[in-house]
Design an enzyme around this catalytic site. Structure first.
Site, mmCIF file in Angstrom:
data_model
loop_
_atom_site.group_PDB
_atom_site.id
_atom_site.type_symbol
_atom_site.label_atom_id
_atom_site.label_comp_id
_atom_site.label_asym_id
_atom_site.label_seq_id
_atom_site.Cartn_x
_atom_site.Cartn_y
_atom_site.Cartn_z
ATOM 1 N N ASP A 1 0.821 -1.238 0.063
ATOM 2 C CA ASP A 1 0.014 0.033 -0.079
ATOM 3 C C ASP A 1 0.733 1.201 0.094
ATOM 4 O O ASP A 1 0.627 2.260 0.995
ATOM 5 C CB ASP A 1 -0.866 0.068 1.330
ATOM 6 C CG ASP A 1 -2.076 -1.099 1.120
ATOM 7 O OD1 ASP A 1 -1.597 -2.154 0.293
ATOM 8 O OD2 ASP A 1 -2.672 -1.144 1.913
ATOM 9 N N LYS B 1 -7.217 -4.753 -3.509
ATOM 10 C CA LYS B 1 -7.663 -5.470 -2.359
ATOM 11 C C LYS B 1 -8.646 -4.445 -1.487
ATOM 12 O O LYS B 1 -8.576 -3.175 -1.757
ATOM 13 C CB LYS B 1 -6.690 -5.774 -1.196
ATOM 14 C CG LYS B 1 -6.025 -4.719 -0.539
ATOM 15 C CD LYS B 1 -4.723 -5.357 0.378
ATOM 16 C CE LYS B 1 -3.973 -4.211 1.108
ATOM 17 N NZ LYS B 1 -4.807 -3.297 1.786
ATOM 18 N N CYS C 1 -2.141 -3.194 7.460
ATOM 19 C CA CYS C 1 -2.151 -3.859 6.269
ATOM 20 C C CYS C 1 -0.666 -4.757 6.184
ATOM 21 O O CYS C 1 -0.433 -5.848 5.713
ATOM 22 C CB CYS C 1 -2.261 -3.232 5.086
ATOM 23 S SG CYS C 1 -3.750 -2.720 5.017
HETATM 24 C C1 VGL Z 1 -4.842 0.482 5.871
HETATM 25 C C2 VGL Z 1 -6.510 1.116 7.194
HETATM 26 C C3 VGL Z 1 -7.460 1.290 6.094
HETATM 27 C C4 VGL Z 1 -3.432 -0.083 5.499
HETATM 28 C C5 VGL Z 1 -5.837 0.068 4.756
HETATM 29 O O1 VGL Z 1 -2.991 -0.234 4.381
HETATM 30 O O2 VGL Z 1 -2.756 -0.206 6.690
HETATM 31 N N1 VGL Z 1 -5.208 0.754 6.991
HETATM 32 N N2 VGL Z 1 -7.119 0.418 4.828
#
Ligand code: VGL
Ligand code: ZN
Length: 209
Positions: free
Chosen positions: A8, A106, A151
């Site tokens: 991410d 995702k 994540c």
């Molecule tokens: C994430 C919260 C919501 C992350 C993704 O990438 O850790 N955290 N969506």
């Protein structure tokens, strides 16, 4: 075969973004440096529909940081982030995306969140990442990215669960710390479960020569 998994590395998780992780931008040069040391580079991409159930704005009177029941699972509510096709969902500009072999989106189902790059939070649907890695005969994965306490953690734990030897580039991860100490707790939990912690990227790169 070993693979690098970038978790991410998106605008919304960097300073100025909707779900900014403190110092999130500092991991980008480290990711760029590490990609050259791997034959296979995977990136996960948080990729939500505009009405995703993890967004506080979708729930009357709810605020980010609160926890609700979302279709039977506890769900931390977040600001609207990483909406499909938005700027916030794009990879950070300085990330050398031409070095990424395959991207796994995702969090695409409205009714369930997906912290892990492998499965949704209910472990009901797979993203295909596990099968992809096995097809490529990967036995060892190395993980870095955002956010350590969400994540990154769930991606690492699922990698272990699927039988991959799993290492974390600690220097190249940053977390949310919604509650004080969350990042340290996440690191301790990962280590306890068997994730190998790589403290210094420079030492790792030297060993690769
Ligand atoms: C994430 C919260 C919501 C992350 C993704 O990438 O850790 N955290 N969506
Ligand atoms: Zn998300």
């Amino acid at each position: 075969m070993k693979a690098l998994i970038l978790v991410d590395l998106q605008n919304d998780f960097c300073p100025g973004g909707a779900l900014a992780v403190p110092e999130g931008d500092l991991v980008i040069p480290l990711a760029n440096q590490l990609m050259d040391a791997f034959d296979l580079v995977i990136a996960t991409q948080d990729w939500h529909p505009a009405n995703h159930g993890s967004f506080a704005a979708m729930h009357l009177w709810r605020k980010p940081g609160q926890v609700i029941d979302l279709n039977g699972l506890p769900q931390v509510l977040w600001p609207i982030h990483c909406v499909q096709e938005s700027f916030g969902a794009e990879f950070v500009k300085h990330l050398e995306i031409e070095k990424i072999d395959k991207i796994f989106p995702k969090g695409t189902d409205q009714g369930i969140d997906s912290y892990s790059g492998f499965f949704d939070n209910g472990h009901k649907k797979s993203t295909g990442l596990g099968d992809f890695l096995k097809e490529k005969e990967v036995t060892k994965v190395y993980i870095l990215g955002l956010a350590t306490d969400y994540c990154v953690k769930f991606t690492a734990l699922d990698a272990l669960g699927l039988g991959f030897e799993t290492s974390l580039f600690v220097e190249a991860c940053r977390g949310v710390n919604l509650n004080d100490g969350d990042v340290d707790k996440a690191l301790a939990e990962m280590e306890e479960r068997g994730v190998q912690m790589i403290a210094h990227i420079d030492d790792f790169l030297k060993e690769q020569l």
